[in-house]
Write an enzyme that holds these catalytic residues in place. Structure first.
Site, short mmCIF file in Angstrom:
data_model
loop_
_atom_site.label_atom_id
_atom_site.label_comp_id
_atom_site.label_asym_id
_atom_site.label_seq_id
_atom_site.Cartn_x
_atom_site.Cartn_y
_atom_site.Cartn_z
N ASP A 160 0.85 -1.19 0.00
CA ASP A 160 0.00 0.00 0.00
C ASP A 160 0.89 1.24 0.00
O ASP A 160 1.94 1.24 -0.64
CB ASP A 160 -0.93 -0.04 1.22
CG ASP A 160 -2.25 0.68 0.97
OD1 ASP A 160 -2.27 1.92 1.04
OD2 ASP A 160 -3.26 0.00 0.71
N ASP A 169 0.80 0.71 17.90
CA ASP A 169 -0.01 -0.48 17.61
C ASP A 169 0.58 -1.32 16.49
O ASP A 169 0.24 -2.50 16.33
CB ASP A 169 -1.43 -0.08 17.22
CG ASP A 169 -2.15 0.69 18.31
OD1 ASP A 169 -1.56 0.91 19.39
OD2 ASP A 169 -3.31 1.08 18.08
N HIS A 192 -3.49 5.84 4.33
CA HIS A 192 -4.22 4.69 3.82
C HIS A 192 -3.56 3.37 4.19
O HIS A 192 -4.21 2.43 4.67
CB HIS A 192 -4.34 4.82 2.30
CG HIS A 192 -5.27 3.85 1.64
ND1 HIS A 192 -4.87 2.62 1.19
CD2 HIS A 192 -6.59 3.94 1.36
CE1 HIS A 192 -5.89 2.00 0.64
NE2 HIS A 192 -6.96 2.77 0.73
N SER A 363 -11.32 -1.02 0.72
CA SER A 363 -9.95 -0.97 1.24
C SER A 363 -9.89 -1.40 2.69
O SER A 363 -8.90 -1.98 3.13
CB SER A 363 -9.39 0.45 1.14
OG SER A 363 -8.81 0.68 -0.11
#
Length: 415
Positions: A160, A169, A192, A363
């Site tokens: 991506d 995280d 994204h 997505s």
């Protein structure tokens, strides 16, 4: 003959501009029976200079793809058996193809190289399933909390816009990272890619303990194949897939693509690549696309490359388990079906700059299915990629919706 070698430029688009489809370069499918030296030699006979991507594989920046294009007429992915040829060298490509009348032709056929884009986010309201202190609505809908599985050590590649590699995280889960974008590091300045990585394998919220990642103990491989504007080319994507195979990834998540038109069939070259991935025990899962406007009775066909038969195409669901109004559908008679669906509206996940954000789109649905695949592989590590595909379909929760919109149903883990 003098030839110039140019870098495919980044594109800056206004919201009202239609995205260009083709770069001008050509993809070439190579015979799987041909070895690397035969391919390079055949090209050289026709004055085509091919640079093997493997020769640049240790490069630490994404400039190596452009460097390969500058040094040669094209690049060659030996594992995938695909070459990408510069537009200026196309006159040399035709005789190389037409000379394939020998018993073992090396160059089989060509396709135009596409521009590929991050599947744009769509924001919509949510209902029924809701986030709570324990987890996001998507985690609840897929019954993730009903399973002790967390995808431990299963290698999942997210190709991506990169990821925020310092995000609390994500950082503990990132095993490897690589950029395939010239002049840009893996760091995600778009958001994204971070959102997708968080859904596939992000840990729970660092301070609130809120679960939103499906497989928080999976091993993430972050490949930056789209630039910080969310744009790339087939060459970037193919380089990322080959890298994922080199690193023995079991699952590849692609929340990207390019729009297809009604009646258009899939890419034979991507289908060959995806079929080879299945043989090498790697399942590609891709976003179906967000081009539909169902409220206006407009359903757009599944995007490239999700429309390939050997790539699992994912549709998006609302929180009341209806089909998201933007989600593409399986309307093309020659391929391009939806295989499965997952939560894709108002989905909470990680974002750039150590942040968080809700996004909507296929997505978001796609990495949730990729994470679920990691859970199933933890439970049954010997599953082949085709068997993993079958398991995802068999365990899906059936929905009272057309299969052309949701495939087998909601991606779901059985308790």
């Amino acid at each position: 003959m003098s030839r110039s070698y140019v870098t495919i430029p980044a594109i800056t688009l206004r919201d009202d501009e239609r995205k260009p489809r083709y770069t001008g370069r050509k993809l070439v499918l190579i015979n799987r029976a041909s070895n690397s030296s035969q391919v390079i030699s055949h090209a050289r006979k026709h004055s085509l200079r091919l640079a093997a991507v493997s020769d640049f594989s240790k490069a630490k920046t994404g400039d190596y793809l452009n460097e390969a294009f500058r040094q040669a007429d094209g690049i060659y992915f030996d594992r995938l058996k695909v070459a990408v040829i510069n537009e200026s060298a196309e006159p040399l490509l035709k005789p190389a193809l037409s000379s394939g009348k020998q018993k073992q032709p090396h160059f089989l056929f060509t396709e135009q190289e596409r521009y590929v884009y991050a599947i744009a986010s769509r924001r919509r309201a949510s209902a029924d399933y809701t986030d709570n202190a324990a987890a996001s609505w998507g985690i609840h809908a897929m019954n993730i909390l009903g399973s002790p599985l967390k995808g431990k050590n299963i290698p999942v590649a997210v190709l991506d816009t990169g990821a925020d590699t310092t995000h609390p995280d994500l950082h503990p889960r990132i095993r490897r990272k690589k950029t395939f974008v010239s002049g840009q590091q893996v760091t995600d300045l778009n958001g994204h890619g971070s959102h997708c990585a968080g859904l596939a394998a992000g840990n729970q919220h660092a301070t609130r303990g809120f679960r939103y990642g499906v497989a928080p103990l999976a091993s993430l491989l972050i490949g930056k194949v789209l630039n910080n504007q969310g744009e790339g080319t087939d060459a970037n994507i193919l380089a990322g897939i080959e890298w994922a195979l080199d690193n023995k990834c079991r699952v590849v998540s692609l929340s990207l693509g390019s729009e297809t038109y009604e009646g258009e069939t899939w890419s034979r070259i991507y289908e060959s690549v995806a079929a080879e991935c299945l043989k090498q025990n790697c399942l590609i899962i891709a976003a179906a696309g967000n081009e539909s406007a169902r409220a206006e009775k407009l359903i757009s066909p599944v995007a490239h490359p999700a429309n390939c038969p050997s790539i699992m195409a994912v549709g998006a669901l609302t929180a009341n388990l209806g089909i998201a109004e933007f989600s593409c559908g399986g309307i093309n008679p020659d391929g391009g079906q939806i295989d499965i669906a997952a939560p894709g509206v108002n989905i909470w996940s990680a974002w750039k700059n150590k942040g968080y954000r809700r996004e909507s789109g296929t997505s978001a649905a796609t990495p949730m299915v990729a994470g679920l695949a990691a859970l199933l592989l933890e439970a049954e590590p010997t599953l082949t990629a085709p068997a993993l595909w079958m398991k995802l379909v068999q365990t899906a929760k059936r929905l009272n919706l057309p299969a052309t919109d949701v495939g087998a149903g909601l991606a779901f883990i059985r308790s």
